[in-house]
Scaffold this active site. Structure first.
Site, PDB file in Angstrom:
ATOM      1  N   ASP A   1      -6.531   5.907 -11.294  1.00 36.91           N
ATOM      2  CA  ASP A   1      -5.464   4.979 -11.688  1.00 36.91           C
ATOM      3  C   ASP A   1      -4.648   5.497 -12.870  1.00 36.91           C
ATOM      4  O   ASP A   1      -5.150   5.551 -13.996  1.00 36.91           O
ATOM      5  CB  ASP A   1      -6.094   3.631 -12.038  1.00 36.91           C
ATOM      6  CG  ASP A   1      -5.062   2.526 -12.233  1.00 36.91           C
ATOM      7  OD1 ASP A   1      -3.865   2.784 -12.025  1.00 36.91           O
ATOM      8  OD2 ASP A   1      -5.464   1.405 -12.573  1.00 36.91           O
TER       9      ASP A   1
ATOM     10  N   ASP B   1       4.119   5.575 -11.228  1.00 36.71           N
ATOM     11  CA  ASP B   1       2.734   5.130 -11.068  1.00 36.71           C
ATOM     12  C   ASP B   1       2.231   5.498  -9.678  1.00 36.71           C
ATOM     13  O   ASP B   1       2.841   5.133  -8.672  1.00 36.71           O
ATOM     14  CB  ASP B   1       2.652   3.618 -11.280  1.00 36.71           C
ATOM     15  CG  ASP B   1       1.238   3.081 -11.122  1.00 36.71           C
ATOM     16  OD1 ASP B   1       0.304   3.736 -11.627  1.00 36.71           O
ATOM     17  OD2 ASP B   1       1.077   2.022 -10.489  1.00 36.71           O
TER      18      ASP B   1
END
Length: 443
Positions: free
Chosen positions: A114, A324
């Site tokens: 992540d 992201d």
């Protein structure tokens, strides 16, 4: 502004690697597995392709809520119905998984990789209040290399952004992370051997990696998840802990969503260098108050000859959009989305407009041979990135493709569909991010 690599090296104090990033080579590569691919613990064979893609879109919205909470933005505006039982707005909602092991002997964990998180954490025995987890829990007592971190340590002090504190007897550093939806994890901060499975087959062991050993974890976590490997810019992330051993460099190459090959690649150190013909670079912009996120400056998007100026989010210093890997869609302000969607619809030739079977996406087409899409270019500062049809549209099923952008006025995020089939390189010392068009199925 600079990323906290020096801070990470000082505070985490000389991480010694037994493989020293693949035996003196200075670099290594690992596989990333999409959560919706077969073999993933999150894979649900009963879901239709349309439902999988719709859920990925809903998870993108969940990321916005979580990031807005982290950035202290007003997140009271609802942009989805959280009561929808199929929304899957879980706190552990990244899109790519990595195989790691913790401890000695190694205990296998399938963790979410992540870029929107920092701390590395997993649920640990004993669990005072934990969410139900399908996989076995890590037991620190079974590892000869596990050591709790003291409150007076530099590592504990550097975790203030993760809510570090002391245990009731003052002996053990503790952490706490909340995710904006009442979900939280808290437990002991520890130094432990983390082992990555490299693509060469040689394990990369990283002794004394600082992790969170969660004993109180509750909220919307999926029971299929068993850990998170934070890859953000904060001092607790894996990238920052590796520090100078990888030269502050990492990259990834993500295969298209519907590709037959289920694995993507992530590179560290010398393996992460992005060079050669076709490379475009743009500044990576840091915000010292929010070091987790990687900000870029997107100036405009062109659809054919129509250039649409982009304002984005007024956060991240001069940055206006977060890049992201854990968000599927590209999220943009409502006004910009309307202009973009209208420009695409106006310039599409052939094909048949249709509806999303899940009712989530607003602009969809039948992907037959008559469909011709306009060229689309993302104009980042200093880098005009030409997107392909796989970056602009996401395949919902064999009969439907939909625009992979979504309207959202809270936060702008450049999602992973727009990044697919690009080698994306992060050079933190130089504060640059590079794009190189690449067939990621061959990496």
């Amino acid at each position: 502004m600079s990323f906290p690599i020096t801070l990470a090296l000082a505070t985490f104090c000389c991480i010694i690697m037994s493989a020293f990033v693949d035996a003196q080579s200075g670099g290594f590569s690992i596989n990333l597995v999409h959560r919706d691919s077969e073999g993933s613990p999150f894979y649900n064979p009963k879901e239709t392709p349309a439902r999988r893609v719709g859920n990925a879109g809903r998870r993108s919205i969940g990321r916005v809520h979580r990031f807005s909470h982290m950035l202290h933005l007003n997140s009271s505006r609802s942009i989805s119905d959280p009561s929808d039982p199929d929304a899957q707005l879980t706190a552990n909602n990244g899109e790519y998984l990595v195989n790691i092991s913790l401890g000695t002997p190694p205990f296998p964990i399938v963790a979410i990789a992540d870029t929107g998180s920092d701390i590395i954490w997993t649920q640990c025995k004993p669990c005072t209040d934990c969410y139900k987890q399908v996989a076995p829990l890590f037991d620190p007592k079974s590892s000869s290399s596990y050591r709790t971190v003291s409150c007076s340590s530099n590592a504990c002090n550097s975790l203030q952004s993760e809510g570090s504190s002391c245990s009731s007897d003052g002996s053990v550093c503790e952490y706490q992370v909340s995710y904006g939806d009442q979900s939280h994890t808290q437990g002991d901060v520890a130094a432990e051997t983390l082992t990555l499975e490299s693509k060469t087959g040689n394990p990369v062991a990283l002794p004394k990696t600082v992790i969170g050993c969660g004993h109180d974890n509750a909220g919307t976590f999926s029971p299929k998840g068993s850990g998170i490997v934070g890859l953000g810019g904060g001092p607790a992330s894996l990238v920052s802990q590796l520090g100078s051993s990888i030269g502050g460099k990492f990259s990834y190459c993500m295969v298209p969503y519907a590709a037959a090959k289920p694995t993507s690649t992530m590179n560290f150190g010398t393996n992460a260098v992005v060079s050669g013909n076709g490379v475009l670079s743009t500044p990576l912009i840091s915000d010292p108050s929010q070091p987790t996120f990687y900000f870029l400056q997107l100036e405009a998007v062109s659809v054919g000859s129509k250039k649409i100026a982009f304002q984005g989010s007024s956060i991240g210093g001069s940055g206006n959009i977060i890049i992201d890997s854990g968000t599927t869609l590209t999220l943009v302000p409502t006004d910009f989305f309307s202009q973009l969607s209208d420009a695409v619809e106006t310039q599409v030739s052939g094909g048949t407009k249709t509806s999303d079977p899940e009712g989530f996406f607003s602009l969809c087409y039948v992907p037959d041979s008559s469909l011709k899409l306009p060229p689309v270019t993302a104009h980042f500062k200093g880098a005009d990135v030409v997107l392909t049809s796989d970056n602009i549209f996401i395949q919902v099923n064999d009969k439907v493709v939909c625009l992979a952008f979504y309207a959202n006025d809270q936060l702008s995020i450049y999602g992973n569909v727009a990044q697919q089939n690009f080698l994306i390189g992060y050079d933190l010392p130089k504060q640059t991010l590079s794009f190189k068009p690449t067939d990621c199925t061959n990496t």
